[in-house]
Design a protein around this motif. Structure first.
Motif, short mmCIF file in Angstrom:
data_model
loop_
_atom_site.label_atom_id
_atom_site.label_comp_id
_atom_site.label_asym_id
_atom_site.label_seq_id
_atom_site.Cartn_x
_atom_site.Cartn_y
_atom_site.Cartn_z
N VAL A 62 -18.30 14.84 6.07
CA VAL A 62 -16.85 14.80 5.95
C VAL A 62 -16.38 15.56 4.72
CG1 VAL A 62 -14.87 13.24 5.68
CG2 VAL A 62 -16.80 12.56 7.12
N SER A 63 -17.11 15.40 3.60
CA SER A 63 -16.74 16.08 2.36
C SER A 63 -17.99 16.34 1.55
CB SER A 63 -15.74 15.24 1.56
OG SER A 63 -16.34 14.02 1.14
N LEU A 64 -17.89 17.34 0.68
CA LEU A 64 -19.03 17.74 -0.15
C LEU A 64 -18.48 18.31 -1.45
CD1 LEU A 64 -22.12 18.21 -0.31
CD2 LEU A 64 -21.75 20.39 0.83
N GLU A 65 -18.90 17.71 -2.57
CA GLU A 65 -18.42 18.14 -3.88
C GLU A 65 -19.62 18.38 -4.79
OE1 GLU A 65 -15.52 16.40 -7.37
OE2 GLU A 65 -16.69 14.99 -6.21
N VAL A 66 -19.59 19.52 -5.50
CA VAL A 66 -20.65 19.87 -6.43
C VAL A 66 -20.03 19.98 -7.82
CG1 VAL A 66 -22.39 21.59 -7.06
CG2 VAL A 66 -21.89 21.16 -4.64
N VAL A 67 -20.53 19.16 -8.74
CA VAL A 67 -20.13 19.21 -10.14
C VAL A 67 -21.42 19.20 -10.97
CG1 VAL A 67 -17.89 18.10 -9.74
CG2 VAL A 67 -19.87 16.70 -10.31
N PRO A 68 -21.34 19.51 -12.25
CA PRO A 68 -22.56 19.52 -13.05
C PRO A 68 -23.35 18.20 -12.95
CG PRO A 68 -20.78 20.51 -14.29
CD PRO A 68 -20.17 19.93 -13.03
N ARG A 70 -24.29 16.49 -10.41
CA ARG A 70 -23.98 15.53 -9.35
C ARG A 70 -23.42 16.23 -8.12
NH1 ARG A 70 -19.09 12.58 -8.26
NH2 ARG A 70 -19.56 10.66 -7.16
N ILE A 71 -23.99 15.84 -6.98
CA ILE A 71 -23.43 16.25 -5.70
C ILE A 71 -23.02 14.97 -5.00
CG2 ILE A 71 -23.99 17.25 -3.44
CD1 ILE A 71 -26.05 19.03 -5.06
N HIS A 72 -21.79 14.94 -4.55
CA HIS A 72 -21.29 13.76 -3.84
C HIS A 72 -20.80 14.21 -2.46
CE1 HIS A 72 -18.23 10.80 -2.57
NE2 HIS A 72 -19.19 9.98 -2.94
N ALA A 73 -21.19 13.48 -1.45
CA ALA A 73 -20.77 13.80 -0.09
C ALA A 73 -20.45 12.52 0.65
CB ALA A 73 -21.86 14.57 0.64
N ARG A 74 -19.65 12.65 1.66
CA ARG A 74 -19.38 11.56 2.59
C ARG A 74 -19.87 12.04 3.95
NH1 ARG A 74 -13.88 11.12 2.89
NH2 ARG A 74 -14.06 9.17 3.98
N VAL A 75 -20.71 11.21 4.58
CA VAL A 75 -21.32 11.59 5.86
C VAL A 75 -21.01 10.50 6.87
CG1 VAL A 75 -23.45 12.21 7.05
CG2 VAL A 75 -23.16 12.80 4.62
N GLN A 76 -20.44 10.90 7.99
CA GLN A 76 -20.08 9.94 9.03
C GLN A 76 -21.30 9.63 9.89
OE1 GLN A 76 -16.89 8.39 9.65
NE2 GLN A 76 -18.42 7.15 10.67
#
Length: 190
Positions: A62-68, A70-76
């Motif tokens: 659903v979403s994917l964010e890359v920051v120093p 940390r990678i955060h994602a939401r997966v259905q």
């Protein structure tokens, strides 16, 4: 129904989810994208790799964010709410980023390649010569988590995110540096 008479739950469809470009075969074309996926394979995902490929190709992320760091994602998945996925890797500290940035600044062609969307072939070796690792060296370097009930790490949700990142790093190698460089010192060279 499966052979045992139980229905196999199917993931909730995601309109507009992030879909892999790869419809068959490999998920990464470049050496740095393939190198990222080697990290996933080193985690021995077993059958979850195939399920992760299906999730990535169906657009279940659903979403994917890359920051120093940390990678955060939401997966259905099969439940009503998406699972929260995190991949953590200690980012370069200020001094480490300064050292790498200074060395990259000595190679204008390498910097131009990066800005043009191509990772210099010697960047991983350059990092190693500075005592740094561009990619995780193994599972001990990573923090992996998913809110799904599967106790295996990586689960199919984590695998799907790794696979999509392989493609994303192919397209934008600076994204990999953004993940690794906590203070953006490497990028400040350009």
């Amino acid at each position: 129904m499966s052979g045992g008479g139980f229905a196999i739950p199917r993931p909730v469809r995601v309109p507009g989810g992030i879909r892999a470009q790869s419809r068959t075969g490999d998920f990464a074309r470049t050496w740095w994208g393939r190198r990222w996926l080697e990290v996933l394979r080193s985690l021995d995902p077993g059958v979850r790799l195939g399920r992760g490929k299906t999730y990535a190709r169906q657009g279940q992320v659903v979403s994917l964010e890359v920051v120093p760091g940390r990678i955060h994602a939401r997966v259905q998945g099969t439940r009503a709410r998406p699972y929260e996925v995190e991949i953590l890797l200690r980012p370069f500290g200020p001094e480490e980023g300064d050292r790498l940035g200074a060395r990259l600044g000595e190679d204008p062609r390498g910097a131009a390649r990066l800005l043009g969307g191509e990772m210099p072939p010697d960047l991983e070796g350059l990092c190693t010569s500075l005592g740094l690792s561009l990619f995780p060296r193994g599972p001990e370097d990573l923090g992996l988590s998913c809110t799904c009930p599967d106790p295996s790490v990586p689960c199919k949700h984590l695998a799907a995110v790794f696979l999509l990142l392989g493609e994303a790093f192919d397209e934008d190698p600076l994204l990999l540096l953004r993940f690794r460089d906590g203070d953006a010192n490497v990028r400040s060279v350009w």
